[in-house]
Design a protein around this motif. Structure first.
Motif, PDB file in Angstrom:
ATOM      1  N   ALA A   1       0.840  -1.186   0.153  1.00 24.79           N
ATOM      2  CA  ALA A   1      -0.090  -0.106  -0.148  1.00 24.79           C
ATOM      3  C   ALA A   1       0.909   1.182   0.083  1.00 24.79           C
ATOM      4  CB  ALA A   1      -0.995  -0.077   0.976  1.00 24.79           C
ATOM      5  N   SER A   2       1.676   1.070   0.580  1.00 28.35           N
ATOM      6  CA  SER A   2       2.837   2.387   0.762  1.00 28.35           C
ATOM      7  C   SER A   2       3.265   2.722  -0.434  1.00 28.35           C
ATOM      8  CB  SER A   2       3.895   2.217   1.834  1.00 28.35           C
ATOM      9  OG  SER A   2       3.579   1.359   2.719  1.00 28.35           O
ATOM     10  N   HIS A   3       3.857   1.420  -0.973  1.00 24.11           N
ATOM     11  CA  HIS A   3       4.419   1.728  -2.422  1.00 24.11           C
ATOM     12  C   HIS A   3       3.734   2.300  -3.649  1.00 24.11           C
ATOM     13  CE1 HIS A   3       6.960   0.604  -5.590  1.00 24.11           C
ATOM     14  NE2 HIS A   3       6.245   0.010  -6.104  1.00 24.11           N
ATOM     15  N   GLU A   4       2.412   1.760  -3.331  1.00 20.23           N
ATOM     16  CA  GLU A   4       1.346   1.992  -4.635  1.00 20.23           C
ATOM     17  C   GLU A   4       1.039   3.558  -4.086  1.00 20.23           C
ATOM     18  OE1 GLU A   4       0.219   0.373  -7.107  1.00 20.23           O
ATOM     19  OE2 GLU A   4       1.338  -1.404  -6.654  1.00 20.23           O
ATOM     20  N   LEU A   5       0.782   4.097  -2.845  1.00 25.68           N
ATOM     21  CA  LEU A   5       0.470   5.468  -2.534  1.00 25.68           C
ATOM     22  C   LEU A   5       1.417   6.637  -2.839  1.00 25.68           C
ATOM     23  CD1 LEU A   5      -1.592   4.782   0.484  1.00 25.68           C
ATOM     24  CD2 LEU A   5      -2.691   5.566  -1.608  1.00 25.68           C
TER      25      LEU A   5
ATOM     26  N   ALA B   1      -5.572  13.472 -12.021  1.00 19.99           N
ATOM     27  CA  ALA B   1      -5.285  12.169 -12.298  1.00 19.99           C
ATOM     28  C   ALA B   1      -4.727  11.009 -11.226  1.00 19.99           C
ATOM     29  CB  ALA B   1      -4.404  12.010 -13.736  1.00 19.99           C
ATOM     30  N   GLU B   2      -3.853  11.899 -10.667  1.00 19.92           N
ATOM     31  CA  GLU B   2      -2.810  10.800  -9.715  1.00 19.92           C
ATOM     32  C   GLU B   2      -3.741  11.026  -8.349  1.00 19.92           C
ATOM     33  OE1 GLU B   2      -0.117   9.326 -10.253  1.00 19.92           O
ATOM     34  OE2 GLU B   2      -0.185  10.052 -12.495  1.00 19.92           O
ATOM     35  N   ALA B   3      -4.658  12.098  -8.170  1.00 21.04           N
ATOM     36  CA  ALA B   3      -5.119  12.316  -6.968  1.00 21.04           C
ATOM     37  C   ALA B   3      -6.398  11.242  -7.033  1.00 21.04           C
ATOM     38  CB  ALA B   3      -5.849  13.425  -6.660  1.00 21.04           C
ATOM     39  N   GLU B   4      -6.866  11.096  -8.368  1.00 23.20           N
ATOM     40  CA  GLU B   4      -7.962   9.909  -8.491  1.00 23.20           C
ATOM     41  C   GLU B   4      -7.470   8.390  -8.455  1.00 23.20           C
ATOM     42  OE1 GLU B   4     -11.151  12.299 -11.090  1.00 23.20           O
ATOM     43  OE2 GLU B   4     -10.920  10.089 -11.678  1.00 23.20           O
ATOM     44  N   LYS B   5      -6.349   8.206  -8.881  1.00 22.38           N
ATOM     45  CA  LYS B   5      -5.545   7.054  -8.435  1.00 22.38           C
ATOM     46  C   LYS B   5      -5.435   6.542  -7.212  1.00 22.38           C
ATOM     47  CE  LYS B   5      -2.265   6.943 -12.220  1.00 22.38           C
ATOM     48  NZ  LYS B   5      -0.928   6.955 -12.828  1.00 22.38           N
ATOM     49  N   ASN B   6      -5.020   7.399  -6.400  1.00 23.16           N
ATOM     50  CA  ASN B   6      -5.081   7.425  -5.011  1.00 23.16           C
ATOM     51  C   ASN B   6      -6.407   7.002  -4.564  1.00 23.16           C
ATOM     52  OD1 ASN B   6      -2.516   7.235  -4.685  1.00 23.16           O
ATOM     53  ND2 ASN B   6      -2.241   9.126  -3.412  1.00 23.16           N
ATOM     54  N   THR B   7      -7.368   7.876  -4.734  1.00 21.10           N
ATOM     55  CA  THR B   7      -8.917   7.546  -4.379  1.00 21.10           C
ATOM     56  C   THR B   7      -9.179   6.373  -4.644  1.00 21.10           C
ATOM     57  OG1 THR B   7      -9.048   9.930  -5.064  1.00 21.10           O
ATOM     58  CG2 THR B   7     -11.190   8.695  -4.252  1.00 21.10           C
ATOM     59  N   ARG B   8      -8.892   5.747  -5.694  1.00 21.14           N
ATOM     60  CA  ARG B   8      -9.509   4.499  -6.103  1.00 21.14           C
ATOM     61  C   ARG B   8      -8.703   3.469  -5.462  1.00 21.14           C
ATOM     62  NH1 ARG B   8     -10.079   1.557 -11.923  1.00 21.14           N
ATOM     63  NH2 ARG B   8      -9.132  -0.418 -11.387  1.00 21.14           N
ATOM     64  N   LEU B   9      -7.175   3.733  -5.347  1.00 24.69           N
ATOM     65  CA  LEU B   9      -6.661   2.718  -4.598  1.00 24.69           C
ATOM     66  C   LEU B   9      -7.191   2.678  -3.034  1.00 24.69           C
ATOM     67  CD1 LEU B   9      -4.129   0.690  -4.177  1.00 24.69           C
ATOM     68  CD2 LEU B   9      -2.731   2.624  -3.507  1.00 24.69           C
ATOM     69  N   LEU B  10      -7.528   3.774  -2.210  1.00 27.93           N
ATOM     70  CA  LEU B  10      -7.927   3.725  -0.994  1.00 27.93           C
ATOM     71  C   LEU B  10      -9.160   3.082  -0.993  1.00 27.93           C
ATOM     72  CD1 LEU B  10      -6.516   7.416   0.030  1.00 27.93           C
ATOM     73  CD2 LEU B  10      -5.629   5.183   1.004  1.00 27.93           C
ATOM     74  N   ASP B  11      -9.911   3.359  -1.965  1.00 26.37           N
ATOM     75  CA  ASP B  11     -11.328   2.933  -2.027  1.00 26.37           C
ATOM     76  C   ASP B  11     -11.285   1.299  -2.100  1.00 26.37           C
ATOM     77  OD1 ASP B  11     -14.415   2.907  -2.351  1.00 26.37           O
ATOM     78  OD2 ASP B  11     -13.999   2.426  -4.566  1.00 26.37           O
ATOM     79  N   HIS B  12     -10.408   0.802  -2.905  1.00 32.44           N
ATOM     80  CA  HIS B  12     -10.351  -0.414  -2.952  1.00 32.44           C
ATOM     81  C   HIS B  12      -9.798  -1.100  -1.462  1.00 32.44           C
ATOM     82  CE1 HIS B  12     -10.157  -1.342  -7.574  1.00 32.44           C
ATOM     83  NE2 HIS B  12     -11.443  -0.907  -7.202  1.00 32.44           N
ATOM     84  N   MET B  13      -8.658  -0.451  -1.033  1.00 28.82           N
ATOM     85  CA  MET B  13      -8.182  -0.841   0.288  1.00 28.82           C
ATOM     86  C   MET B  13      -9.339  -0.950   1.334  1.00 28.82           C
ATOM     87  SD  MET B  13      -4.326   0.763   0.107  1.00 28.82           S
ATOM     88  CE  MET B  13      -4.179   0.705   1.754  1.00 28.82           C
TER      89      MET B  13
ATOM     90  N   CYS C   1      -0.700  -0.465 -19.027  1.00 30.58           N
ATOM     91  CA  CYS C   1      -1.596   0.545 -18.327  1.00 30.58           C
ATOM     92  C   CYS C   1      -0.875   0.517 -16.933  1.00 30.58           C
ATOM     93  CB  CYS C   1      -2.804  -0.184 -18.156  1.00 30.58           C
ATOM     94  SG  CYS C   1      -3.878   1.126 -17.340  1.00 30.58           S
ATOM     95  N   ASP C   2      -0.530   1.949 -16.712  1.00 31.58           N
ATOM     96  CA  ASP C   2      -0.072   2.252 -15.492  1.00 31.58           C
ATOM     97  C   ASP C   2      -0.933   2.403 -14.165  1.00 31.58           C
ATOM     98  OD1 ASP C   2      -0.955   4.714 -16.047  1.00 31.58           O
ATOM     99  OD2 ASP C   2       0.668   5.944 -15.306  1.00 31.58           O
ATOM    100  N   VAL C   3      -2.123   2.484 -14.583  1.00 31.55           N
ATOM    101  CA  VAL C   3      -3.333   2.478 -13.798  1.00 31.55           C
ATOM    102  C   VAL C   3      -3.902   1.273 -13.296  1.00 31.55           C
ATOM    103  CG1 VAL C   3      -5.680   3.376 -13.359  1.00 31.55           C
ATOM    104  CG2 VAL C   3      -4.125   4.631 -15.005  1.00 31.55           C
ATOM    105  N   GLY C   4      -3.803   0.976 -11.990  1.00 30.20           N
ATOM    106  CA  GLY C   4      -4.102  -0.558 -11.428  1.00 30.20           C
ATOM    107  C   GLY C   4      -3.468  -0.434 -10.166  1.00 30.20           C
TER     108      GLY C   4
ATOM    109  N   ARG D   1     -14.471   7.395 -13.737  1.00 32.69           N
ATOM    110  CA  ARG D   1     -13.449   8.528 -14.040  1.00 32.69           C
ATOM    111  C   ARG D   1     -11.987   8.053 -14.121  1.00 32.69           C
ATOM    112  NH1 ARG D   1     -16.803  11.183 -10.817  1.00 32.69           N
ATOM    113  NH2 ARG D   1     -15.140  11.545  -9.033  1.00 32.69           N
ATOM    114  N   VAL D   2     -11.566   7.544 -13.081  1.00 35.10           N
ATOM    115  CA  VAL D   2     -10.155   7.063 -12.775  1.00 35.10           C
ATOM    116  C   VAL D   2      -9.274   6.704 -14.077  1.00 35.10           C
ATOM    117  CG1 VAL D   2      -8.700   5.841 -11.629  1.00 35.10           C
ATOM    118  CG2 VAL D   2     -10.306   7.192 -10.238  1.00 35.10           C
ATOM    119  N   THR D   3     -10.282   5.685 -14.634  1.00 31.92           N
ATOM    120  CA  THR D   3      -9.589   5.002 -15.826  1.00 31.92           C
ATOM    121  C   THR D   3      -9.749   5.694 -16.962  1.00 31.92           C
ATOM    122  OG1 THR D   3     -11.644   3.562 -15.005  1.00 31.92           O
ATOM    123  CG2 THR D   3      -9.865   2.302 -15.894  1.00 31.92           C
ATOM    124  N   ARG D   4     -10.235   6.715 -17.243  1.00 36.57           N
ATOM    125  CA  ARG D   4     -10.096   7.524 -18.162  1.00 36.57           C
ATOM    126  C   ARG D   4      -8.594   8.018 -19.079  1.00 36.57           C
ATOM    127  NH1 ARG D   4     -13.704  12.550 -17.313  1.00 36.57           N
ATOM    128  NH2 ARG D   4     -14.930  10.832 -16.043  1.00 36.57           N
TER     129      ARG D   4
END
Ligand code: ADP
Length: 485
Positions: A239-243, A277-289, A414-417, A482-485
């Motif tokens: 999680a730390s690495h991904e964030l 875009a980066e904030a949304e990646k984090n939002t998505r990651l945190l949402d999944h976590m 894809c770097d989003v994930g 939105r994040v995947t856009r």
């Protein structure tokens, strides 16, 4: 604080108590047995004396005058005259032994032979007929010797009792100490295990007894705790690495924008887009976590209702349409059958979004994603999401449901994930008693298949609401789209 005895002390007390109780029962039965044997010996002796006396009286009683008879009786030591009483048919005492004079007061006669006791005497009373007339005979035996035997016996029993109790306590203490030694060994070993030595395992004795079972059970528990600890550590590290990456990009973008001496509206807009875009990646990651944390702790709420499979899939496709369009990917829906499922509508919607999002993400622009719902020959309601994207290597297939796992080709494409989506998808299918399977040909595409057992009852319903439609909470999914856009 309540006083508590140690296991060893309790075992000692118990073994001592049980032994002592056994000893008391044994002593009581031994005493009773000895006593009845003594009485039987005395009674046999009285009976054999009576036979001798019968012979004597049969020969002399009628023939001899009273005084002569008395002299004759006194002179026969074998008859134990001191312990003999003889009454004639009128109740007159013909003979009264010197040691039993106090018996010569009762003149009544009884026809039945009877053994009785009086102070230290055992008495045999009998009425025998001589010369056609009934004579009462009473023979006595002194019990003082037998009494002495019984008193000595009980004295020894009482003397032995505390010694026996003491040796039982000592034996119990030593034996329980030896029996508990392996348990103390286990306690010492368990004490030595800390959070950094959770891989340590207890020594398992091959004794085939409870201790072996205990150590094996504890080792099993240690393995589970170790695994859980590892997972938590890995989760924290991953999680730390991904964030960290999106946060560093956000910071760098903001710093570059701030340091830009001649900012233009376009450059500022680009920086802000990057940050978003980066904030949304984090939002998505945190949402999944957060979702996985809830599923791990069992705190994820479920709202089961009747949901149309085709309608639920249609709504998810509509939500993903703009993603596909952005990549010029054709998103097709084929509906070969519908059924209503007992399902949590919002989780079902999330499941389709996760699978569709992956299909679009890992398919090159110009590709195609097909979604098909149908009822299988075995009555299972199925939904297939088929893409002609990058596919998954056989080695990766084994791991794609693992937390934070991303295949190498996926990272490159894809770097989003985050590597969390399929684990969530698997959890959602699990709570619907459904299965999620995947087939893939690297470079040619993948097919993700969800199969539901169609049933009339809710599988694990927390609440039921009879809702023919699909009530979708699209809030969090909107951000996902939105994040995947
Ligand atoms: P991610 O956020 O990386 O997509 P997921 O848990 O959803 O995480 O997927 C885990 C991995 O499974 C992906 O990183 C990818 O390697 C692989 N994967 C999932 N869906 C597909 C797909 N449709 N095509 C190719 N690879 C896929």
């Amino acid at each position: 604080m309540r006083f508590k005895l140690s296991v060893r002390a309790r075992l000692t007390v118990w073994s001592c108590g049980v032994f002592f109780l056994g000893f008391v029962l044994l002593a009581i039965s031994a005493y009773a047995g000895l006593r009845s044997t003594v009485v039987k010996v005395v009674d046999d002796e009285l009976t054999s004396r009576l036979v001798g006396l019968d012979n004597f009286l049969g020969e002399h009683l009628v023939r001899l005058p009273v005084t002569k008879l008395q002299r004759e009786i006194s002179s026969h030591a074998a008859l134990k005259p001191a312990y003999l009483v003889l009454q004639d048919p009128q109740g007159e005492f013909l003979y009264c032994g010197a040691s039993v004079t106090y018996l010569c007061t009762d003149a009544s006669m009884t026809s039945t032979p009877m053994f009785s006791r009086m102070s230290d005497l055992r008495i045999l009373s009998v009425v025998h007929v001589f010369g056609g007339a009934p004579y009462r005979i009473r023979l006595a035996s002194d019990l003082s010797f037998e009494r002495t035997i019984l008193r000595d016996f009980s004295f020894w029993l009482l003397l032995i009792a505390p010694l026996a109790g003491l040796s039982a306590a000592l034996g119990g203490y030593v034996l329980s100490g030896r029996a508990l030694e392996p348990v103390r060994g286990i306690i010492r070993e368990v004490h030595a295990i800390g959070e950094h030595s959770l891989d340590h395992r207890l020594h398992v004795p091959s004794t085939g007894d409870d201790i072996q079972l205990l150590t094996e059970t504890l080792n099993g528990m240690l393995a589970r705790v170790d695994r859980a600890f590892r997972q938590v550590r890995e989760l924290t590290a991953n999680a730390s690495h991904e964030l960290r990456t999106p946060i560093s990009i956000i910071r760098t973008s903001a710093e570059i924008a701030l340091l830009n001496a001649r900012p233009t509206i376009e450059s500022q807009r680009q920086a802000l887009l990057q940050i978003c875009a980066e904030a949304e990646k984090n939002t998505r990651l945190l949402d999944h976590m957060l979702m996985l944390a809830r599923t791990d702790s069992g705190a994820q709420a479920l709202q089961f209702s009747r949901v149309s499979l085709a309608k639920s899939v249609r709504q998810a496709i509509a939500a993903c349409q703009h993603l596909a369009e952005a990549k010029q990917i054709v998103l097709r829906l084929g509906n070969d059958g519908d059924t209503s499922l007992w399902a949590d509508a919002s989780h079902l919607h999330r499941l389709w979004l996760l699978l569709l999002d992956n299909a679009v993400k890992y398919t090159a622009p110009g590709g195609e994603v097909r979604v098909q719902t149908y009822i299988g020959p075995n009555g299972l309601a199925k939904c297939e999401i088929v893409d002609n994207g990058i596919g998954i290597e056989a080695d990766d297939l084994k791991h794609i449901f693992d937390r934070f796992y991303r295949a190498e080709n996926a990272r490159l494409a894809c770097d989003v994930g985050s590597g969390l989506g399929l684990e969530i998808a698997q959890w959602i299918t699990g709570v619907h008693d459904a299965t999620l399977t995947v087939e893939s040909v690297p470079g040619a595409g993948s097919t993700f298949r969800v199969a539901f057992a169609v049933r009339r009852e809710t599988p694990r319903s927390e609440s039921r609401k009879d809702d023919e439609g699909c009530e979708v909470d699209a809030g969090s999914e909107a951000s996902l789209a939105r994040v995947t856009r």
